[in-house]
Motif scaffolding. Sequence first.
Motif, short mmCIF file in Angstrom:
data_model
loop_
_atom_site.label_atom_id
_atom_site.label_comp_id
_atom_site.label_asym_id
_atom_site.label_seq_id
_atom_site.Cartn_x
_atom_site.Cartn_y
_atom_site.Cartn_z
N MET A 269 0.81 -1.22 0.00
CA MET A 269 0.00 0.00 0.00
C MET A 269 0.84 1.27 0.00
O MET A 269 0.28 2.37 0.03
N GLY A 270 2.18 1.15 -0.01
CA GLY A 270 3.00 2.36 0.07
C GLY A 270 2.59 3.17 1.30
O GLY A 270 2.37 2.62 2.38
N ASP A 271 2.44 4.50 1.09
CA ASP A 271 2.03 5.35 2.23
C ASP A 271 0.54 5.71 2.15
O ASP A 271 0.10 6.67 2.77
N LYS A 272 -0.21 4.90 1.40
CA LYS A 272 -1.63 5.22 1.21
C LYS A 272 -2.51 4.55 2.28
O LYS A 272 -2.10 3.59 2.93
N LYS A 273 -3.74 5.07 2.37
CA LYS A 273 -4.67 4.58 3.40
C LYS A 273 -5.39 3.33 2.93
O LYS A 273 -5.77 3.24 1.75
N LEU A 274 -5.62 2.42 3.87
CA LEU A 274 -6.35 1.18 3.57
C LEU A 274 -7.63 1.15 4.42
O LEU A 274 -7.58 0.80 5.61
N PRO A 275 -8.77 1.53 3.83
CA PRO A 275 -10.01 1.45 4.60
C PRO A 275 -10.22 0.03 5.12
O PRO A 275 -10.08 -0.94 4.37
N GLY A 276 -10.52 -0.08 6.41
CA GLY A 276 -10.73 -1.39 7.01
C GLY A 276 -11.92 -1.35 7.93
O GLY A 276 -12.46 -0.27 8.27
N ILE A 277 -12.34 -2.54 8.35
CA ILE A 277 -13.53 -2.62 9.22
C ILE A 277 -13.51 -3.94 9.97
O ILE A 277 -12.93 -4.93 9.49
#
Length: 316
Positions: free
Chosen positions: A192-200
């Motif tokens: 994901m590099g420095d990007k956000k990973l929406p999680g739940i």
Amino acid sequence: MSDRKIIAVMGATGAQGGGVARAILGDRTTGFAVRAITRDANCDKAKELARLGAEVVAADIDDVESLEKAYKGAYGAYCVTFFWAHFSPEKEVAEADGMARAAKHAGLEHVIWSTFEDTRRWVPLSDPRMPTLMGKYKVPHFDAKAEGNRTFTELGVPTTFLLTSFYWENLIYFGMGPKKGPDGKLAITLPMGDKKLPGIAAEDIGRCAYGIFQGGREFIGKTVGVAGEHPTGAQMAAALGRSLGQEVRYNAVPPEVYRGFGFPGAEDLGNMFQFKRDFETAYCGARDLGLSRRLNPSLQNFETWLARNKSRIPMD
Ligand SMILES: NC(=O)c1ccc[n+]([C@@H]2O[C@H](COP(=O)([O-])OP(=O)(O)OC[C@H]3O[C@@H](n4cnc5c(N)ncnc54)[C@H](OP(=O)(O)O)[C@@H]3O)[C@@H](O)[C@H]2O)c1
């Protein structure tokens, strides 16, 4: 029971459907009732749902007649497919098609279809940034679900298209938890590099879905995305470290390295993470945290989920 709106829940013994069933069954004030669909009404999970007050009905997603019977007399249905049970996008499209037909046949008033983006809208098959898989997909388990939208729409089934997020339970069950490197240090590996990973938390998907059923008309014909938080890989590693009481590093491999890991589905997941990384704004933007919390006031963020689940995370 008779004056309550019955929600037929696919995958009720699994993560998403189980969350929907427990959300409804756990609310004593609810005007809804649960019809839990399973292939084996005698399995322990089905018996537990029955104990909690669900009606348990046997059906198979690949047998449309059995779905028609299972949906009969219901008000709504939670529809989800099980890509990782067969790894076939064509089968997944057919399963969505079958659920939409059964919903139409039963005259359901509100269906939630657990779908995803068609990544080919952002990365056409001709785009060399990521490999085309199985001849006509970029992210097979996303693109197939998006193709599955078609029958719900064409048949005029009153549908909410639900965009879910990465389950944090993948750290427990899907081999994505922290692993010891050659230096003995724990690390999570995500491309994901420095990007956000929406999680739940998987259970929260079901609670959000219950909020959508309660909202009814407001959400029919709409696409609704849910997430508990949008952390970066580095933020996830830091939160894991704080929770587990030892350093956890973030191993940000390139997607092509992830695709080459060789486990079943590695290419599909490598492309999926690359899609989320390269189209962070669109992907995160489609998963509104405020709306998720409005649908589900007990929504967990990663830290809350970790506090409840850290003992279940394997560290090898
Ligand atoms: N892992 C993630 O991060 C993530 C995130 C978002 C979305 N997803 C998607 O979630 C979907 C899977 O949902 P889930 O995680 O809730 O599944 P799950 O926990 O693996 O549960 C699957 C349930 O589906 C039922 N099932 C399997 N085959 C069936 C069939 N032929 N007919 C009827 N029921 C069947 C099984 O019930 P019985 O054995 O009782 O019949 C089982 O309990 C996948 O398509 C995946 O792409 C995953």
